[in-house]
Design a protein around this motif. Structure first.
Motif, PDB file in Angstrom:
ATOM      1  N   ILE A   5       0.834  -1.194   0.000  1.00 50.17           N
ATOM      2  CA  ILE A   5       0.000   0.000   0.000  1.00 50.17           C
ATOM      3  C   ILE A   5       0.874   1.251   0.000  1.00 50.17           C
ATOM      4  CG2 ILE A   5      -1.765   1.294   1.285  1.00 50.17           C
ATOM      5  CD1 ILE A   5      -2.802  -1.353   2.330  1.00 50.17           C
ATOM      6  N   TYR A   6       1.963   1.179   0.780  1.00 50.13           N
ATOM      7  CA  TYR A   6       2.928   2.285   0.800  1.00 50.13           C
ATOM      8  C   TYR A   6       3.441   2.549  -0.610  1.00 50.13           C
ATOM      9  CZ  TYR A   6       7.579   4.377   1.206  1.00 50.13           C
ATOM     10  OH  TYR A   6       8.683   5.157   1.035  1.00 50.13           O
ATOM     11  N   TRP A   7       3.746   1.484  -1.312  1.00 47.30           N
ATOM     12  CA  TRP A   7       4.305   1.631  -2.656  1.00 47.30           C
ATOM     13  C   TRP A   7       3.300   2.294  -3.591  1.00 47.30           C
ATOM     14  CZ3 TRP A   7       8.939   2.093  -3.910  1.00 47.30           C
ATOM     15  CH2 TRP A   7       9.342   2.008  -5.243  1.00 47.30           C
ATOM     16  N   LEU A   8       2.046   1.899  -3.453  1.00 44.10           N
ATOM     17  CA  LEU A   8       0.999   2.497  -4.291  1.00 44.10           C
ATOM     18  C   LEU A   8       0.873   3.990  -3.985  1.00 44.10           C
ATOM     19  CD1 LEU A   8      -1.185   1.445  -6.346  1.00 44.10           C
ATOM     20  CD2 LEU A   8      -2.794   1.650  -4.468  1.00 44.10           C
ATOM     21  N   LEU A   9       0.897   4.306  -2.677  1.00 44.81           N
ATOM     22  CA  LEU A   9       0.777   5.705  -2.256  1.00 44.81           C
ATOM     23  C   LEU A   9       1.921   6.537  -2.817  1.00 44.81           C
ATOM     24  CD1 LEU A   9      -0.732   7.751  -0.446  1.00 44.81           C
ATOM     25  CD2 LEU A   9       0.795   7.101   1.393  1.00 44.81           C
ATOM     26  N   MET A  10       3.148   6.001  -2.724  1.00 46.95           N
ATOM     27  CA  MET A  10       4.303   6.740  -3.228  1.00 46.95           C
ATOM     28  C   MET A  10       4.189   6.963  -4.731  1.00 46.95           C
ATOM     29  SD  MET A  10       6.125   7.735  -0.886  1.00 46.95           S
ATOM     30  CE  MET A  10       4.901   7.767   0.381  1.00 46.95           C
ATOM     31  N   MET A  11       3.724   5.904  -5.429  1.00 50.08           N
ATOM     32  CA  MET A  11       3.598   6.035  -6.877  1.00 50.08           C
ATOM     33  C   MET A  11       2.598   7.107  -7.264  1.00 50.08           C
ATOM     34  SD  MET A  11       3.766   2.476  -8.885  1.00 50.08           S
ATOM     35  CE  MET A  11       2.860   3.028 -10.288  1.00 50.08           C
ATOM     36  N   SER A  12       1.535   7.219  -6.446  1.00 47.02           N
ATOM     37  CA  SER A  12       0.501   8.190  -6.783  1.00 47.02           C
ATOM     38  C   SER A  12       1.009   9.621  -6.617  1.00 47.02           C
ATOM     39  CB  SER A  12      -0.735   7.964  -5.919  1.00 47.02           C
ATOM     40  OG  SER A  12      -0.472   8.357  -4.594  1.00 47.02           O
ATOM     41  N   LEU A  13       2.109   9.774  -5.885  1.00 43.24           N
ATOM     42  CA  LEU A  13       2.645  11.119  -5.643  1.00 43.24           C
ATOM     43  C   LEU A  13       3.832  11.449  -6.546  1.00 43.24           C
ATOM     44  CD1 LEU A  13       2.456  11.098  -1.743  1.00 43.24           C
ATOM     45  CD2 LEU A  13       0.932  12.284  -3.310  1.00 43.24           C
ATOM     46  N   LYS A  14       4.122  10.535  -7.488  1.00 40.55           N
ATOM     47  CA  LYS A  14       5.248  10.771  -8.379  1.00 40.55           C
ATOM     48  C   LYS A  14       4.747  11.167  -9.771  1.00 40.55           C
ATOM     49  CE  LYS A  14       8.194   7.151  -6.361  1.00 40.55           C
ATOM     50  NZ  LYS A  14       8.767   5.836  -6.659  1.00 40.55           N
ATOM     51  N   THR A  15       5.642  11.747 -10.534  1.00 41.11           N
ATOM     52  CA  THR A  15       5.300  11.996 -11.938  1.00 41.11           C
ATOM     53  C   THR A  15       5.602  10.722 -12.729  1.00 41.11           C
ATOM     54  OG1 THR A  15       7.525  12.770 -12.366  1.00 41.11           O
ATOM     55  CG2 THR A  15       5.890  14.447 -11.801  1.00 41.11           C
ATOM     56  N   ASN A  16       4.955  10.604 -13.890  1.00 37.63           N
ATOM     57  CA  ASN A  16       5.149   9.389 -14.674  1.00 37.63           C
ATOM     58  C   ASN A  16       6.596   9.179 -15.097  1.00 37.63           C
ATOM     59  OD1 ASN A  16       2.850   7.791 -14.857  1.00 37.63           O
ATOM     60  ND2 ASN A  16       1.846   9.383 -16.063  1.00 37.63           N
ATOM     61  N   THR A  17       7.285  10.267 -15.405  1.00 37.38           N
ATOM     62  CA  THR A  17       8.692  10.120 -15.815  1.00 37.38           C
ATOM     63  C   THR A  17       9.507   9.552 -14.666  1.00 37.38           C
ATOM     64  OG1 THR A  17       8.651  12.508 -15.541  1.00 37.38           O
ATOM     65  CG2 THR A  17       9.188  11.668 -17.745  1.00 37.38           C
ATOM     66  N   GLU A  18       9.198  10.021 -13.448  1.00 35.15           N
ATOM     67  CA  GLU A  18       9.965   9.510 -12.321  1.00 35.15           C
ATOM     68  C   GLU A  18       9.680   8.021 -12.099  1.00 35.15           C
ATOM     69  OE1 GLU A  18       9.525  11.652  -8.666  1.00 35.15           O
ATOM     70  OE2 GLU A  18      10.740  10.206  -7.579  1.00 35.15           O
ATOM     71  N   ILE A  19       8.410   7.645 -12.278  1.00 32.53           N
ATOM     72  CA  ILE A  19       8.046   6.242 -12.060  1.00 32.53           C
ATOM     73  C   ILE A  19       8.791   5.331 -13.025  1.00 32.53           C
ATOM     74  CG2 ILE A  19       6.162   4.566 -12.251  1.00 32.53           C
ATOM     75  CD1 ILE A  19       4.286   6.847 -11.342  1.00 32.53           C
ATOM     76  N   THR A  20       8.804   5.699 -14.297  1.00 33.59           N
ATOM     77  CA  THR A  20       9.362   4.780 -15.283  1.00 33.59           C
ATOM     78  C   THR A  20      10.869   4.907 -15.468  1.00 33.59           C
ATOM     79  OG1 THR A  20       8.628   6.364 -16.927  1.00 33.59           O
ATOM     80  CG2 THR A  20       7.283   4.401 -16.648  1.00 33.59           C
ATOM     81  N   SER A  21      11.437   6.086 -15.181  1.00 35.63           N
ATOM     82  CA  SER A  21      12.853   6.229 -15.503  1.00 35.63           C
ATOM     83  C   SER A  21      13.784   5.945 -14.332  1.00 35.63           C
ATOM     84  CB  SER A  21      13.125   7.629 -16.057  1.00 35.63           C
ATOM     85  OG  SER A  21      12.760   8.585 -15.090  1.00 35.63           O
ATOM     86  N   THR A  22      13.366   6.327 -13.120  1.00 39.98           N
ATOM     87  CA  THR A  22      14.268   6.093 -11.988  1.00 39.98           C
ATOM     88  C   THR A  22      13.576   5.246 -10.945  1.00 39.98           C
ATOM     89  OG1 THR A  22      13.484   8.102 -10.969  1.00 39.98           O
ATOM     90  CG2 THR A  22      15.535   8.253 -12.240  1.00 39.98           C
ATOM     91  N   PHE A  23      14.356   4.716 -10.041  1.00 37.94           N
ATOM     92  CA  PHE A  23      13.781   3.914  -8.969  1.00 37.94           C
ATOM     93  C   PHE A  23      14.038   4.612  -7.641  1.00 37.94           C
ATOM     94  CE2 PHE A  23      13.530   0.506  -5.899  1.00 37.94           C
ATOM     95  CZ  PHE A  23      12.397  -0.155  -6.321  1.00 37.94           C
ATOM     96  N   THR A  24      12.966   5.205  -7.064  1.00 40.65           N
ATOM     97  CA  THR A  24      13.151   5.945  -5.819  1.00 40.65           C
ATOM     98  C   THR A  24      12.173   5.438  -4.772  1.00 40.65           C
ATOM     99  OG1 THR A  24      11.688   7.565  -6.818  1.00 40.65           O
ATOM    100  CG2 THR A  24      14.029   8.116  -6.750  1.00 40.65           C
ATOM    101  N   LEU A  25      12.624   5.424  -3.531  1.00 42.33           N
ATOM    102  CA  LEU A  25      11.768   4.916  -2.461  1.00 42.33           C
ATOM    103  C   LEU A  25      10.704   5.926  -2.041  1.00 42.33           C
ATOM    104  CD1 LEU A  25      14.162   2.882  -0.165  1.00 42.33           C
ATOM    105  CD2 LEU A  25      12.398   2.029  -1.704  1.00 42.33           C
ATOM    106  N   TRP A  26      10.994   7.196  -2.192  1.00 47.11           N
ATOM    107  CA  TRP A  26       9.955   8.198  -1.994  1.00 47.11           C
ATOM    108  C   TRP A  26      10.082   9.243  -3.095  1.00 47.11           C
ATOM    109  CZ3 TRP A  26      13.426   6.834   1.858  1.00 47.11           C
ATOM    110  CH2 TRP A  26      14.557   7.627   1.946  1.00 47.11           C
TER     111      TRP A  26
END
Lengths: 291, 268
Positions: B22-43
């Motif tokens: 659930i944490y991972w889903l929440l973090m993803m919802s707060l990221k931009t799409n470029t950040e999601i697909t290009s880099t791997f960040t914990l927050w």
């Protein structure tokens, strides 16, 4: 409680019967209707007798799905029931922490099924998921879209994540109902932790555990959305369980006759197993009431 | 040094296992799409609420939530209303065929929705009910009514019969007794049953999706449209997912003290 004999009680049950007739009996009759007929299209149907049933019973496809389904449900029960009991034994008994644990544990239960699928689909992806990425970084070759074993593990872990709390909450409710005096008596007898569990806690939990097993069996046996979202039944057919297979047949290929026969056989299998659980459960109830 | 019980570790490990996805889903919802697909960040390195904005300003998105809430509410109302007298009958009287009837009701809880999807579609088409909230609400009665009867019966069993008899002696009629005296006594049971109806109607998608096209489409079905020509809109998908968790979380908070008893269907 001793109940009075009163046949007028039927009137109180009537509204339920009407609603259920509308939402279950009539649609089910449609299924039965289709299962004994064949069509060449144009809404022209003719009698096919039990041919579809005959085909379905002997089809490899049904056997394979049923086999996968049975294995899946067995694994799910074998993991979730002991794990649920174990968690319940470790839960804080009262106070703020207890409430917090209850709320957090119930959280996965209230997430729509396809969102659960989506969460795990994302979580397990090697490129953007925390789990997939971490496993890849550790040098483990994990890919649930290509490898049947990985797909199975993902679906099972997802179900454990989703439903273990249900078993734990039920077991917890059972534990809460044990009077303190039982534990004090056990302490005076210097009973070991294991015998306290075996002779006090387990018998007291038996009733709720049966409910847990019944619910978990029913729901795991009709699982559809979660594996459909995560693996789509693949790779190949390796995670095609009964419901996934049936939906493919009914809404994808529009084979109404075979799908209907499939549905009825499927329903009968669930009914049979659930009836066995239910009988054991009511007998337990009665045994407890008789004491 | 403070002593920490081993049970605390077990609980902590389990809760982390539950909350991590659930944490991972929440973090993803707060990221931009470029950040999601290009880099791997914990927050999120680049915190954004744009994904939520997309959903909350577009009627074709947020109406999904309204639709879901309408049919879930309707279903809960119908289920509890018809289940109350039936549960009373099962808990107080013996009547012809009562045990068989009770099991038969439960068998509907066991029916796989996949079996019913197609007949439901045809049946509700015949009545012109496709794509209405009431169709989904009625379809969900399939598994919620039996469950509500089961839970309420468990709670009613715990109320001593002497209360009924005393009320009759005092001159209460049955309906008045039921509403004025009996229902307040099992208020927590009603709350729990409503919670379960809400829960199972909220999470079910197969039937809800089959019976709706646009006007009553549930949010969980709308989510799938984030797959578009330009690729997956992961951020919006994650934000929609998070928003479906919120109503459930709110409801749990209200029934937290009864939840364990409710899961035991009132039988503890």
């Amino acid at each position: 409680m001793d109940k009075t004999q009163n046949n007028r009680a039927w009137f109180m049950v009537l509204p339920v019967l009407i609603v259920v007739a509308f939402s279950a009996v009539i649609p089910l009759m449609t299924v039965v209707n289709y299962s004994v007929q064949d069509t060449f299209g144009n809404n022209e149907f003719f009698w096919a007798g039990l041919d579809w049933f005959d085909d379905t019973i002997h089809s490899e496809r049904m056997h394979d799905s049923l086999f996968r389904q049975a294995i899946f449900s067995a694994i799910i029960l074998a993991i979730e029931v002991p794990l649920g009991i174990f968690i319940a034994l470790n839960m804080p008994k009262r106070g703020f922490w207890s409430s917090l644990c209850l709320v957090l544990m119930a959280l996965p239960l209230l997430i729509p099924f396809n969102v659960v699928g989506t969460i795990w689909q994302i979580f397990g992806r090697v490129d953007i998921g925390l789990l997939g990425h971490t496993l890849a970084a550790l040098g483990i070759d994990y890919n649930y879209t290509n490898d049947p074993l990985d797909a199975w593990i993902t679906v099972i872990v997802m179900d454990v994540w989703h439903w273990t709390s249900l078993v734990a909450l039920l077991a917890y409710a059972g534990l809460q109902s044990i009077p303190q005096a039982y534990y004090q008596a056990a302490k005076i007898d210097q009973a070991s932790r294991w015998s306290v569990f075996r002779y006090i806690e387990l018998p007291k939990m038996a009733g709720v555990l049966m409910i847990a097993i019944l619910l978990r069996f029913m729901d795991s046996f009709m699982i559809y959305t979660e594996p459909f979202v995560v693996t789509g039944g693949g790779p190949g057919n390796s995670t095609t369980f009964l419901s996934v297979d049936l939906a493919k047949m009914a809404t994808g290929q529009f084979d109404l006759g075979p799908a209907a026969a499939y549905s009825i056989l499927y329903y009968l299998v669930i009914l049979l197993v659930s009836w066995a659980f239910y009988t054991v459960m009511t007998n337990l109830d009665r045994a407890e009431g008789g004491k | 040094m403070m002593r920490v019980k081993p049970s605390a570790f077990v609980m902590l490990a389990y809760l982390i296992f539950l909350l991590l996805p659930i944490y991972w889903l929440l973090m993803m919802s707060l990221k931009t799409n470029t950040e999601i697909t290009s880099t791997f960040t914990l927050w999120p390195a680049d915190l954004t609420f744009r994904n939520y904005q997309t959903i909350l300003t577009d009627p074709s998105w947020y109406m999904g939530y309204v639709n879901s809430l309408i049919y879930v509410g309707l279903n809960t109302l119908i289920s509890i209303t018809v289940a109350l007298p039936a549960a009373y009958a099962f808990s107080r009287y013996r009547f012809m065929g009562d045990k068989h009837l009770f099991f038969w009701l439960l068998t509907n809880r066991m029916a796989p929705p996949a079996v019913f999807a197609l007949p439901f579609f045809q049946f509700y088409s015949a009545f012109g009910l496709i794509d209405t909230h009431i169709a989904v609400a009625l379809a969900h009665c399939l598994f919620n009514v039996p469950l509500a009867v089961w839970i309420l019966e468990g709670f009613m069993r715990g109320v001593p019969k002497e209360i009924d008899e005393t009320a009759y002696i005092d001159g209460y009629s049955w309906p008045r007794f039921f509403v004025k005296i009996f229902m307040p006594l099992i208020a927590s049971g009603i709350g729990v049953a409503a919670f379960f109806c809400f829960m199972f109607s909220w999470v079910e998608l197969l039937l809800a999706r089959t019976l709706t096209t646009t006007d009553a489409k549930p949010i969980a079905a709308i989510m799938t449209r984030t797959v578009s020509a330009s690729g997956m809109d992961w951020g919006v998908l994650a934000a929609a997912g998070i928003l479906t968790i919120i109503p459930g979380a709110l409801v749990i908070y209200f029934v937290r003290n009864y939840i364990a008893k409710g899961f035991a269907l009132g039988r503890v």
